[in-house]
Design a protein around this motif. Structure first.
Motif, PDB file in Angstrom:
ATOM      1  N   THR A  32       0.836  -1.217   0.000  1.00 56.14           N
ATOM      2  CA  THR A  32       0.000   0.000   0.000  1.00 56.14           C
ATOM      3  C   THR A  32       0.859   1.251   0.000  1.00 56.14           C
ATOM      4  O   THR A  32       0.630   2.186  -0.793  1.00 56.14           O
ATOM      5  N   VAL A  33       1.843   1.294   0.880  1.00 57.05           N
ATOM      6  CA  VAL A  33       2.698   2.487   0.971  1.00 57.05           C
ATOM      7  C   VAL A  33       3.460   2.708  -0.328  1.00 57.05           C
ATOM      8  O   VAL A  33       3.538   3.826  -0.854  1.00 57.05           O
ATOM      9  N   VAL A  34       4.039   1.630  -0.877  1.00 54.15           N
ATOM     10  CA  VAL A  34       4.817   1.770  -2.102  1.00 54.15           C
ATOM     11  C   VAL A  34       3.933   2.189  -3.262  1.00 54.15           C
ATOM     12  O   VAL A  34       4.307   3.045  -4.086  1.00 54.15           O
ATOM     13  N   ASP A  35       2.719   1.604  -3.354  1.00 55.32           N
ATOM     14  CA  ASP A  35       1.815   1.936  -4.464  1.00 55.32           C
ATOM     15  C   ASP A  35       1.389   3.400  -4.415  1.00 55.32           C
ATOM     16  O   ASP A  35       1.305   4.091  -5.436  1.00 55.32           O
ATOM     17  N   ILE A  36       1.126   3.898  -3.209  1.00 54.27           N
ATOM     18  CA  ILE A  36       0.700   5.295  -3.081  1.00 54.27           C
ATOM     19  C   ILE A  36       1.824   6.253  -3.481  1.00 54.27           C
ATOM     20  O   ILE A  36       1.574   7.326  -4.074  1.00 54.27           O
ATOM     21  N   ARG A  37       3.060   5.850  -3.223  1.00 52.14           N
ATOM     22  CA  ARG A  37       4.196   6.733  -3.489  1.00 52.14           C
ATOM     23  C   ARG A  37       4.726   6.612  -4.920  1.00 52.14           C
ATOM     24  O   ARG A  37       5.562   7.409  -5.327  1.00 52.14           O
ATOM     25  N   LEU A  70      -8.723  -6.777   5.127  1.00 53.45           N
ATOM     26  CA  LEU A  70      -7.674  -5.769   5.253  1.00 53.45           C
ATOM     27  C   LEU A  70      -7.064  -5.455   3.883  1.00 53.45           C
ATOM     28  O   LEU A  70      -6.776  -4.282   3.577  1.00 53.45           O
ATOM     29  N   ALA A  71      -6.889  -6.491   3.053  1.00 47.57           N
ATOM     30  CA  ALA A  71      -6.356  -6.264   1.709  1.00 47.57           C
ATOM     31  C   ALA A  71      -7.322  -5.437   0.863  1.00 47.57           C
ATOM     32  O   ALA A  71      -6.917  -4.547   0.098  1.00 47.57           O
ATOM     33  N   ILE A  72      -8.629  -5.712   0.986  1.00 47.74           N
ATOM     34  CA  ILE A  72      -9.635  -4.932   0.250  1.00 47.74           C
ATOM     35  C   ILE A  72      -9.630  -3.478   0.718  1.00 47.74           C
ATOM     36  O   ILE A  72      -9.728  -2.537  -0.099  1.00 47.74           O
ATOM     37  N   ALA A  73      -9.521  -3.285   2.043  1.00 51.24           N
ATOM     38  CA  ALA A  73      -9.460  -1.919   2.573  1.00 51.24           C
ATOM     39  C   ALA A  73      -8.221  -1.185   2.054  1.00 51.24           C
ATOM     40  O   ALA A  73      -8.273   0.013   1.729  1.00 51.24           O
ATOM     41  N   ALA A  74      -7.109  -1.888   1.966  1.00 51.17           N
ATOM     42  CA  ALA A  74      -5.881  -1.281   1.434  1.00 51.17           C
ATOM     43  C   ALA A  74      -6.057  -0.911  -0.035  1.00 51.17           C
ATOM     44  O   ALA A  74      -5.619   0.163  -0.482  1.00 51.17           O
ATOM     45  N   GLN A  75      -6.721  -1.800  -0.791  1.00 52.19           N
ATOM     46  CA  GLN A  75      -6.979  -1.490  -2.206  1.00 52.19           C
ATOM     47  C   GLN A  75      -7.904  -0.289  -2.353  1.00 52.19           C
ATOM     48  O   GLN A  75      -7.733   0.553  -3.254  1.00 52.19           O
ATOM     49  N   PHE A  76      -8.878  -0.183  -1.447  1.00 54.65           N
ATOM     50  CA  PHE A  76      -9.783   0.975  -1.447  1.00 54.65           C
ATOM     51  C   PHE A  76      -8.999   2.256  -1.176  1.00 54.65           C
ATOM     52  O   PHE A  76      -9.212   3.283  -1.836  1.00 54.65           O
ATOM     53  N   LEU A  77      -8.078   2.205  -0.194  1.00 54.84           N
ATOM     54  CA  LEU A  77      -7.270   3.381   0.127  1.00 54.84           C
ATOM     55  C   LEU A  77      -6.390   3.773  -1.054  1.00 54.84           C
ATOM     56  O   LEU A  77      -6.253   4.968  -1.376  1.00 54.84           O
ATOM     57  N   LEU A  81      -6.487   7.422  -3.060  1.00 54.34           N
ATOM     58  CA  LEU A  81      -5.325   8.307  -3.075  1.00 54.34           C
ATOM     59  C   LEU A  81      -4.494   8.219  -4.351  1.00 54.34           C
ATOM     60  O   LEU A  81      -3.568   9.001  -4.538  1.00 54.34           O
ATOM     61  N   HIS A  82      -4.835   7.253  -5.206  1.00 54.73           N
ATOM     62  CA  HIS A  82      -3.971   7.014  -6.348  1.00 54.73           C
ATOM     63  C   HIS A  82      -4.782   6.829  -7.632  1.00 54.73           C
ATOM     64  O   HIS A  82      -4.847   5.748  -8.203  1.00 54.73           O
ATOM     65  N   GLY A  83      -5.438   7.906  -8.070  1.00 48.79           N
ATOM     66  CA  GLY A  83      -6.130   7.868  -9.350  1.00 48.79           C
ATOM     67  C   GLY A  83      -7.632   7.975  -9.264  1.00 48.79           C
ATOM     68  O   GLY A  83      -8.297   8.173 -10.285  1.00 48.79           O
ATOM     69  N   GLY A  84      -8.210   7.785  -8.081  1.00 49.64           N
ATOM     70  CA  GLY A  84      -9.657   7.925  -7.979  1.00 49.64           C
ATOM     71  C   GLY A  84     -10.368   6.584  -7.865  1.00 49.64           C
ATOM     72  O   GLY A  84     -10.010   5.601  -8.513  1.00 49.64           O
ATOM     73  N   LEU A  94     -10.760  -4.097  -7.104  1.00 50.99           N
ATOM     74  CA  LEU A  94     -11.533  -4.302  -5.878  1.00 50.99           C
ATOM     75  C   LEU A  94     -12.446  -5.515  -5.989  1.00 50.99           C
ATOM     76  O   LEU A  94     -12.517  -6.352  -5.075  1.00 50.99           O
ATOM     77  N   ILE A  95     -13.162  -5.616  -7.117  1.00 49.88           N
ATOM     78  CA  ILE A  95     -14.074  -6.753  -7.305  1.00 49.88           C
ATOM     79  C   ILE A  95     -13.299  -8.072  -7.345  1.00 49.88           C
ATOM     80  O   ILE A  95     -13.690  -9.062  -6.719  1.00 49.88           O
ATOM     81  N   THR A  96     -12.199  -8.082  -8.070  1.00 48.56           N
ATOM     82  CA  THR A  96     -11.393  -9.305  -8.172  1.00 48.56           C
ATOM     83  C   THR A  96     -10.855  -9.731  -6.816  1.00 48.56           C
ATOM     84  O   THR A  96     -10.898 -10.919  -6.456  1.00 48.56           O
ATOM     85  N   LEU A  97     -10.359  -8.768  -6.046  1.00 48.04           N
ATOM     86  CA  LEU A  97      -9.808  -9.093  -4.732  1.00 48.04           C
ATOM     87  C   LEU A  97     -10.894  -9.607  -3.789  1.00 48.04           C
ATOM     88  O   LEU A  97     -10.666 -10.549  -3.015  1.00 48.04           O
TER      89      LEU A  97
END
Length: 392
Positions: A32-37, A70-77, A81-84, A94-97
């Motif tokens: 999550t942190v790396v993807d956002i950055r 928790l993984a779905i929540a991270a994907q939501f975040l 923060l990263h494209g909408g 999100l659906i796939t996860l």
């Protein structure tokens, strides 16, 4: 296993699985942190699927579901923060996860149910084994005893090999046998023989009479329950051994069973020369001449009884297991150590898997009953027929 030991094992397992949960959680945080950055054209979110996929290997469905959420929540975040959140890419992720998490949880539930069923089957098999073949005592009369049973079928604890020991009239009587067939299909015949031996061992005055009684039991069983297509194919080999408390001898009657090995101090292994009768269920009741063979069995000696599943075990090249050659190394070992050595060596010989059931019993005569006038070579090779007359 004691309740306290069981609780300690469960506690260690619980602590280990909860410690391992830190791995997928840390993986989710890092991704999550790396993807956002990273730039918006770089998408690491799909890698979040690794976390719920990894969790079932050490945790149950509840923990797997929580990691998936928790993984779905991270994907939501990441989406916010990263494209909408409304972009097609993030919606698909999100659906796939979510779908994958549901599938992994369902798999985890099914796996745990099967594990519970398998544990129940193992528990029932162990209980059946203890009912069918009572554990042999470590000490009985002048003997120290150790036994080993190795079933050929996966997850089976019992099969067609059998053994039993009992005290009667100043002696110890032991039976080891092998019912035709292996694994669970031979349990009925094994149960019949064990029950008949336990009852008849205290009523018959000689081993030949005991063998004749068990022959009658097997014949009656075959007549009542043997399927027509298996007529004449139900039989069992058996070896009956009687060891007096005071005399340094052993009496034997064999019904088609492999002869035992006599292990003496100094790496000496001898094979008693028996006069076997046909296996139980093969001869005609009442017409079989059962022979009583008598041999020297001194304090410090060990008598090793076994079934053909041991000596017929093959290695990768098709060579039989050389039992007499191997046990010559361990003639000084006690019964328990001897069983440990044989088990480890036999599995190494066969590559870890047996094709037939195998059973062994080690009978060690303790020095407590040793006579003052020494050994009795007169008993070596002495044979008697069922009528107690010298064999010609």
């Amino acid at each position: 296993m004691s309740p306290w030991r069981s609780m300690a094992t469960l506690r260690r397992s619980w602590q280990s699985s909860h410690a391992l949960l830190l791995l997928p959680i840390a993986l989710i945080v890092v991704i999550t942190v790396v993807d956002i950055r990273t730039p918006e054209d770089v998408h690491l979110g799909p890698a979040l699927v690794i976390a719920p996929a990894l969790t079932p290997s050490f945790a149950g469905p509840v923990a797997t579901g929580l990691v998936g959420v928790l993984a779905i929540a991270a994907q939501f975040l990441i989406a916010v923060l990263h494209g909408g959140l409304t972009t097609a890419n993030h919606i698909v992720q999100l659906i796939t996860l979510a779908v994958f998490t549901v599938m992994v949880v369902i798999y985890s539930v099914i796996r745990d149910r099967r594990r519970a069923q398998l544990a129940q089957v193992r528990s029932v098999a162990e209980a059946a084994q203890h009912v069918l073949m009572w554990p042999l005592p470590e000490h009985i009369g002048p003997l120290r005893i150790a036994s080993l049973y190795m079933a050929a079928e996966d997850e089976a604890q019992i099969g067609g090999d059998l053994y039993a020991a009992t005290r009667c009239d100043g002696a110890v009587r032991v039976m080891i046998g092998d019912v035709r067939g292996k694994g669970l299909a031979a349990i009925g015949e094994a149960a019949l023989l064990l029950g008949a031996f336990r009852e008849a061992a205290h009523r018959q005055t000689s081993l030949p009479a005991l063998a004749a009684t068990l022959e009658q039991s097997v014949t009656r069983y075959s007549a009542d329950f043997e399927p027509p297509e298996e007529a004449g194919e139900r039989f069992a080999t058996a070896l009956f051994v009687e060891i007096p408390d005071t005399d340094p001898i052993t009496r034997m009657t064999s019904c088609g069973h492999p002869p035992p090995l006599l292990l003496s101090p100094g790496h000496v292994v001898t094979v008693p020369s028996l006069h076997p009768a046909p296996p139980l269920g093969v001869g005609t009741t009442g017409s079989t001449d059962y022979t009583l063979d008598v041999f020297s069995f001194e304090p410090g000696d060990t008598l090793l009884l076994y079934t053909d599943g041991v000596i017929e075990a093959r290695d990768a090249d098709g060579r039989f297991y050389p039992l007499a050659e191997r046990v010559a190394r361990w003639t000084e070992a006690g019964p328990e150590a001897l069983m440990h050595h044989i088990r480890r060596d036999l599995l190494a010989h066969t590559g870890g898997r047996l094709d037939d059931d195998a059973a062994l019993i080690a009978l060690h005569r303790t020095p407590a009953v040793q006579r003052q006038h020494g050994r009795h070579p007169v008993f070596e090779g002495l044979h008697h027929s069922s009528g107690a007359r010298p064999r010609a």
